[in-house]
Design an enzyme around this catalytic site. Structure first.
Site, PDB file in Angstrom:
ATOM      1  N   ASP A 259      -9.613  35.340  34.795  1.00 36.83           N
ATOM      2  CA  ASP A 259     -10.944  35.923  34.820  1.00 36.83           C
ATOM      3  C   ASP A 259     -11.847  34.993  34.002  1.00 36.83           C
ATOM      4  O   ASP A 259     -11.355  34.170  33.216  1.00 36.83           O
ATOM      5  CB  ASP A 259     -10.908  37.329  34.219  1.00 36.83           C
TER       6      ASP A 259
ATOM      7  N   ASP B 202     -15.567  35.854  32.423  1.00 35.16           N
ATOM      8  CA  ASP B 202     -16.246  36.516  31.311  1.00 35.16           C
ATOM      9  C   ASP B 202     -15.240  37.235  30.425  1.00 35.16           C
ATOM     10  O   ASP B 202     -14.474  38.074  30.896  1.00 35.16           O
ATOM     11  CB  ASP B 202     -17.283  37.515  31.843  1.00 35.16           C
TER      12      ASP B 202
ATOM     13  N   ASN C 100     -15.316  38.886  39.119  1.00 34.44           N
ATOM     14  CA  ASN C 100     -16.128  39.912  39.774  1.00 34.44           C
ATOM     15  C   ASN C 100     -17.614  39.659  39.608  1.00 34.44           C
ATOM     16  O   ASN C 100     -18.429  40.353  40.230  1.00 34.44           O
ATOM     17  CB  ASN C 100     -15.798  41.301  39.207  1.00 34.44           C
TER      18      ASN C 100
ATOM     19  N   LYS D 119     -11.918  42.554  42.335  1.00 33.63           N
ATOM     20  CA  LYS D 119     -10.823  43.179  41.577  1.00 33.63           C
ATOM     21  C   LYS D 119     -11.165  44.630  41.255  1.00 33.63           C
ATOM     22  O   LYS D 119     -12.320  44.926  40.964  1.00 33.63           O
ATOM     23  CB  LYS D 119     -10.599  42.409  40.275  1.00 33.63           C
TER      24      LYS D 119
END
Length: 310
Positions: free
Chosen positions: A31, A33, A65, A222
């Protein structure tokens, strides 16, 4: 290895154990962030981790995302923050995957009405998906007299900090047609902001429209499996030899678990170790799906194992 460890979960990754785990993995999903950067600052050691993984022959993908940026815009941010060897195909965003879904899976024969920001529009344009929704509204227009496009066959909702009542109302009108596809880039309910503040995420915007339209959106990002399927179909990734590193239990970890990959919670973002342990010790079967296999304080914890690897 996943089957041998998931009965416990939340194991600290240190030393030889971490080195051995990385040795068994050919692909690492990150991921963005809260894992490799926070806002406009890279997590200390993250650029070095990514570079060393690639030098060791690992496939590295950034599964995010955050739909506000296009992949090219992400590349600019990676470069600015010191990630020197990231290429466009490494970036798998919910905006990009939404465009792929509309073009290749749904094969929408018509236009897509978009609630979203630049990243969504750019990825749809680049995929050749015709869109509406960016046109400026006529001053004073209301849902009673604004024009609606008769060729809209899908509605896509992403993060939009310019959301207004008229946008929601238009989307609701389009979704009165049961054949109009309803998608959300992701289901994130909120996003952390500086000084302890938060902002609503795409999921909260989609929830408003779900209530008004009395329909449920298909979520692309996700924890939906579709983003991983995009990687598998293009690069032939083996779930058993893949590691997912994220900071949010209900999205990143749940995503990894649903895709059959080992998961690592990095404690530099949203979720805490206490929350992970709470899920682990709960009798709720839904919570069990959010338990990470492993925990690290930061992705920089990978550095000693990668420095030692030959």
């Amino acid at each position: 290895m996943a089957g041998a460890t998931r009965s416990l979960g939340c194991r600290r990754l240190l030393g030889t154990h971490l080195k051995n785990l990385l040795h068994t993995k050919h692909c690492v999903l990150f991921d963005c962030d809260g894992v490799i950067w926070n806002g406009d600052k890279a997590v200390a050691g993250a650029p070095e981790v990514v570079s060393l993984l690639k030098k060791r022959g690992k496939s590295v993908f950034f599964v995010t995302n955050n739909c506000t940026r296009s992949r090219d815009s992400y590349l600019s941010k990676f470069s600015r923050l010191g990630f020197c060897d990231v290429v466009q195909s490494d970036v798998v965003s919910s905006a990009y995957c939404s465009a792929i879904y509309l073009r290749d899976m749904a094969k929408v024969q018509g236009k897509v009405y978009v609630i979203g920001s630049d990243g969504v529009y750019t990825e749809l344009y680049e995929a050749g998906v015709p869109v509406v929704g960016r046109e400026p509204d006529v001053p004073g227009a209301t849902i009673y007299d604004c024009p609606l496009d008769s060729d809209v066959k899908a509605v896509l909702v992403g993060y939009d900090d310019k959301l207004n009542f008229l946008k929601l109302a238009k989307a609701c009108c389009y979704l009165r047609d049961p054949n109009c596809l309803f998608l959300a880039t992701d289901g994130d309910p909120w996003h952390p902001r500086p000084r302890g503040r938060v902002s609503p995420g795409s999921g909260s915007l989609a929830a408003a429209l779900e209530t008004a339209a009395e329909r449920k959106a298909t979520v692309i990002g996700k924890p939906s499996r579709f983003m991983f399927q995009c990687i598998v179909s293009r690069f032939g990734v083996d779930p058993a030899r893949t590691l997912m590193v994220g900071d949010r239990l209900e999205t990143d970890v749940l995503f990894g678990r649903s895709c059959g990959v080992d998961t690592v919670l990095a404690l530099t973002g949203v979720s805490t170790l206490q929350q992970a342990l709470g899920y682990r010790d709960s009798t709720d079967p839904q919570g069990a799906a959010c338990v990470p296999d492993y925990v690290v304080d930061t992705v920089a914890d990978f550095l000693p194992a990668l420095d030692e690897e030959r």
